[in-house]
Design an enzyme around this catalytic site. Structure first.
Site, PDB file in Angstrom:
ATOM      1  N   CYS A   2     -10.750  27.560  13.214  1.00  0.00           N
ATOM      2  CA  CYS A   2     -12.091  27.790  13.786  1.00  0.00           C
ATOM      3  C   CYS A   2     -12.430  29.278  13.718  1.00  0.00           C
ATOM      4  O   CYS A   2     -11.593  30.112  13.436  1.00  0.00           O
ATOM      5  CB  CYS A   2     -12.107  27.343  15.242  1.00  0.00           C
ATOM      6  SG  CYS A   2     -11.478  25.685  15.480  1.00  0.00           S
ATOM      7  N   LYS A 479      -8.929  20.491  -7.271  1.00  0.00           N
ATOM      8  CA  LYS A 479     -10.341  20.909  -7.224  1.00  0.00           C
ATOM      9  C   LYS A 479     -11.254  19.686  -7.214  1.00  0.00           C
ATOM     10  O   LYS A 479     -12.191  19.601  -6.413  1.00  0.00           O
ATOM     11  CB  LYS A 479     -10.639  21.795  -8.433  1.00  0.00           C
ATOM     12  CG  LYS A 479     -10.096  23.200  -8.294  1.00  0.00           C
ATOM     13  CD  LYS A 479     -10.990  24.011  -7.402  1.00  0.00           C
ATOM     14  CE  LYS A 479     -10.381  24.997  -6.455  1.00  0.00           C
ATOM     15  NZ  LYS A 479      -9.123  24.813  -5.845  1.00  0.00           N
ATOM     16  N   GLU A 482     -10.941  17.794  -3.807  1.00  0.00           N
ATOM     17  CA  GLU A 482     -11.458  18.445  -2.585  1.00  0.00           C
ATOM     18  C   GLU A 482     -12.962  18.681  -2.659  1.00  0.00           C
ATOM     19  O   GLU A 482     -13.610  18.850  -1.633  1.00  0.00           O
ATOM     20  CB  GLU A 482     -10.708  19.735  -2.293  1.00  0.00           C
ATOM     21  CG  GLU A 482     -10.863  20.855  -3.287  1.00  0.00           C
ATOM     22  CD  GLU A 482     -10.126  22.112  -2.823  1.00  0.00           C
ATOM     23  OE1 GLU A 482      -9.943  22.338  -1.631  1.00  0.00           O
ATOM     24  OE2 GLU A 482      -9.712  22.877  -3.706  1.00  0.00           O
TER      25      GLU A 482
HETATM   26  C1  AGP Z   1      -7.712  25.520  -2.313  1.00  0.00           C
HETATM   27  O1  AGP Z   1      -8.885  25.139  -3.034  1.00  0.00           O
HETATM   28  C2  AGP Z   1      -7.617  24.833  -1.000  1.00  0.00           C
HETATM   29  N1  AGP Z   1      -8.741  25.172  -0.193  1.00  0.00           N
HETATM   30  C3  AGP Z   1      -6.282  24.963  -0.323  1.00  0.00           C
HETATM   31  O2  AGP Z   1      -5.365  24.198  -1.072  1.00  0.00           O
HETATM   32  C4  AGP Z   1      -5.672  26.379  -0.177  1.00  0.00           C
HETATM   33  O3  AGP Z   1      -5.285  26.863  -1.434  1.00  0.00           O
HETATM   34  C5  AGP Z   1      -4.416  26.257   0.701  1.00  0.00           C
HETATM   35  O4  AGP Z   1      -4.826  25.805   1.975  1.00  0.00           O
HETATM   36  C6  AGP Z   1      -3.643  27.569   0.841  1.00  0.00           C
HETATM   37  O5  AGP Z   1      -4.461  28.515   1.479  1.00  0.00           O
HETATM   38  P1  AGP Z   1      -3.968  30.062   1.451  1.00  0.00           P
HETATM   39  O6  AGP Z   1      -3.941  30.474   0.012  1.00  0.00           O
HETATM   40  O7  AGP Z   1      -4.999  30.791   2.254  1.00  0.00           O
HETATM   41  O8  AGP Z   1      -2.604  30.100   2.063  1.00  0.00           O
END
Ligand code: AGP
Length: 604
Positions: A2, A479, A482
């Site tokens: 959040c 990609k 999501e």
């Molecule tokens: C990527 O498109 C996603 N939103 C997600 O997998 C992200 O890469 C993952 O949560 C890791 O986040 P971070 O790189 O901030 O650790």
């Protein structure tokens, strides 16, 4: 995850500033939002389900005004997406906003109910407000009441609290979830990160874990975990392109896809020595890397796929063993680390809780840790032994694109460090041309968009490749999943016959990355196996691959600009990103804020 904002102005109405700050934090969570202010020693609040726009609409019909205000944009962890569960939450004299998870909230809920408090929401946050009010009723000073409450919380949190009997007092606290503050001639500001605070000041102070900030009538005091006043340094953030503006693009994601050539150039250039013949690293990190025989890479999601790509590069060119681990598994499986000389943790946000927990595990075993991280002053950056910042700038879209390209740029630079100096210099020179090749791919955006239509109706899509494009196939599937909510799965092409081939029928689409290399014939056989069973294929190849023998022919072919095989992932990943963008956009999905997702997973 959040977003929290708290503002105390010297004069004027803090509510519009809080809303502006929340708009900068909406990428952190966007299923509901709320704002609260104090007037005549009474709380006034407005909350709304949905994106921030819903709250803005509510405020148009029920405006709020006050010199002090707190706000919150929510990504639900405990309790559904309802008005009642939206923050801020209040109890007696206190109102709070919270980011994180209180793991012992059930126990605490019982505790406060035994003291006569009615719990009216499904959230864990509510118990924090009741506890603070409870301690206030016992006659504690406000910050003591907050401290006593925090001492009982287990889990992660950053909170901002205000008090109806003290309309010029605001208290913030950080424990596991980021919190920072700034001050200006207009007032004092607390927020989850610098992106929001940059609205009001170029100088930001990041609280450390277990810090508490007390802003009382504009006097600011920071207390450390022992309750002692402490000076935390302010950082100048004016050089960070924290602006979150679409610059004319339809979506942040599209802007960030198109920023990638520049991001790769800037990130790589930041790692070069003056004559661009070598990679410059911290001396101690360089010494560890050069003598390392085995490294471990730990990350989540897209960052994990960056690590997988590094494994292909580093083992093939750097002649060093590489293990790549999903952080949420690594942290619990009691890994053997006896032969690990260096651990690399990759994270765009630097706040992913599983990656941070893995960092702590590695440090507990005295493994040197390198954080590759995009967000300045993030927990990963501050807690790793070494860090390299990816210069992707603020990545607003929840789906990671330019951060991934920046991550693999840093990883490739580490690979270059491990190869012979003469070969290194040559590869550096060649890589400096890659942003140009990336621009060639971007120039074909419209052609790539034409590949998207057939995928829109698909229920299942498989992505396949061999070799160093295999992690790109995995990333392409993520990609599409999501962004378009279509079920997509990446496979090494050689796995097709070991099960996935059963998926193939006339409704199935396959995206196959198959540039001309010694694996091409084998991958083309896989393409043939898909086509022969009625599946359809989007083939991503180059101008040298001989594919005339395929019959029937792939439905769509995209040919890559020429470049050395080692650099191809920089080009193929952009095609994956654009495909996912195009399909989601054509489906009318919310590209920048897909359902259920958060930009950084700061809770388990
Ligand atoms: C990527 O498109 C996603 N939103 C997600 O997998 C992200 O890469 C993952 O949560 C890791 O986040 P971070 O790189 O901030 O650790």
């Amino acid at each position: 995850m959040c977003g929290v904002v708290g503002i105390l102005l010297k004069t004027g109405n803090a509510v519009p500033d809080v809303i502006e700050g929340l708009s900068r934090l909406e990428y952190r969570g966007y299923d509901s939002a709320g704002v609260l202010t104090i007037n005549n020693q009474n709380f006034q609040k407005v909350r709304a389900v949905g994106k921030l726009e819903s709250l803005k609409n509510e405020l148009r019909s029920a405006p709020l005004s006050g010199a002090i205000a707190i706000g919150h944009t929510r990504w639900a962890t405990h309790g559904g997406v309802t008005i009642d569960n939206a923050h801020p939450h209040e109890s007696g004299r206190v109102a709070i906003v919270h980011n994180g998870i209180i793991e012992n909230h059930r126990y605490l809920k019982k505790l406060v109910q035994d003291q006569g408090y009615q719990c009216t929401t499904d959230t864990d946050t509510e118990v924090i407000a009741h506890l603070i009010d409870y301690y206030l009723r016992l006659g504690n000073e406000h910050h003591i009441a907050v401290q006593k409450t925090l001492n009982q919380l287990e889990g992660t949190f950053s909170i901002v609290a205000v008090f109806k009997d003290r309309p010029s007092l605001m208290i913030g606290a950080r424990h596991g979830s980021p919190l920072a503050f700034s001050v200006s001639e207009h007032g004092s500001f607390i927020a989850s990160d610098a992106i929001a605070l940059s609205l009001w000041s170029n100088h930001v102070c990041y609280l450390e874990d277990k810090d508490m900030i007390i802003i009382d009538d504009h006097k600011v005091v920071v207390l450390d975990e022992h309750g002692q006043p402490i000076e935390r340094p302010f950082k100048n953030i004016s050089h960070l392109n924290l602006h979150s503006d679409k610059l004319g693009y339809s979506h942040y994601m599209l802007k960030e896809i198109f920023e990638q050539p520049q991001v790769v150039h800037d990130t790589f250039s930041s790692l070069l020595n003056d004559d661009e013949s070598d990679i410059k690293l911290d001396a101690r990190l360089e010494s560890i890397l050069m003598s390392a025989k085995r490294i471990k890479i730990v990350a989540c999601g897209t960052s994990y796929y960056a690590g997988l790509l590094c494994q292909y590069w580093m083992e093939a060119y750097g002649h060093m063993g590489v293990d790549v681990e999903i952080a949420s598994e690594f942290r619990y499986r009691q890994p053997y680390l006896g032969d690990t000389d260096l651990a690399i943790l990759i994270s765009q946000s630097g706040e992913t809780i599983d990656t941070l927990a893995s960092l702590d595990l590695l440090k507990s075993q005295n493994i040197p840790t390198l954080g590759i991280v995009n967000v300045l002053e993030s927990s990963l950056m501050r807690r790793s032994d070494f860090y390299i910042q990816t210069l992707a700038g603020t990545e607003v879209s929840v789906a990671s694109t330019k951060a991934f390209s920046a991550q693999i740029t840093v990883l490739l630079a580490l690979v270059f460090k491990k190869i012979e100096p003469s070969d290194r210099e040559l590869k550096i020179k060649k890589f400096l041309n890659i942003p140009k090749h990336m621009n060639c791919v971007l120039d074909q955006f419209d052609d790539i968009m034409k590949l998207c239509n057939p995928l829109i109706q698909s229920k299942d899509v498989i992505y396949m490749a061999r070799g160093m494009n295999t992690p790109i196939a995995f990333e392409g599937a993520l990609k599409l999943k999501e962004l378009s909510y279509i079920n997509a799965q990446g496979y090494p092409a050689g796995e097709l016959k070991h099960g996935p081939i059963a998926l193939i029928d006339e409704s199935l689409y396959a995206v196959v990355i198959a540039p001309s290399n010694d694996c091409l014939p084998k991958t083309l056989s896989n393409v043939q196996e898909i086509l022969a069973r009625g599946g359809k294929v989007i083939l991503v190849t180059d101008h040298h691959s001989k594919i005339d023998s395929i019959n029937p022919y792939p439905q769509h072919i995209y040919r890559l600009p020429d470049c050395d095989a080692i650099f191809q992932p920089f080009l193929t990943v952009m095609i994956m990103q654009m495909l996912a963008f195009g399909v989601a956009n054509l489906k009318g999905q919310d590209v920048d804020q897909p359902r259920n997702l958060a930009k950084s997973v700061t809770v388990e």
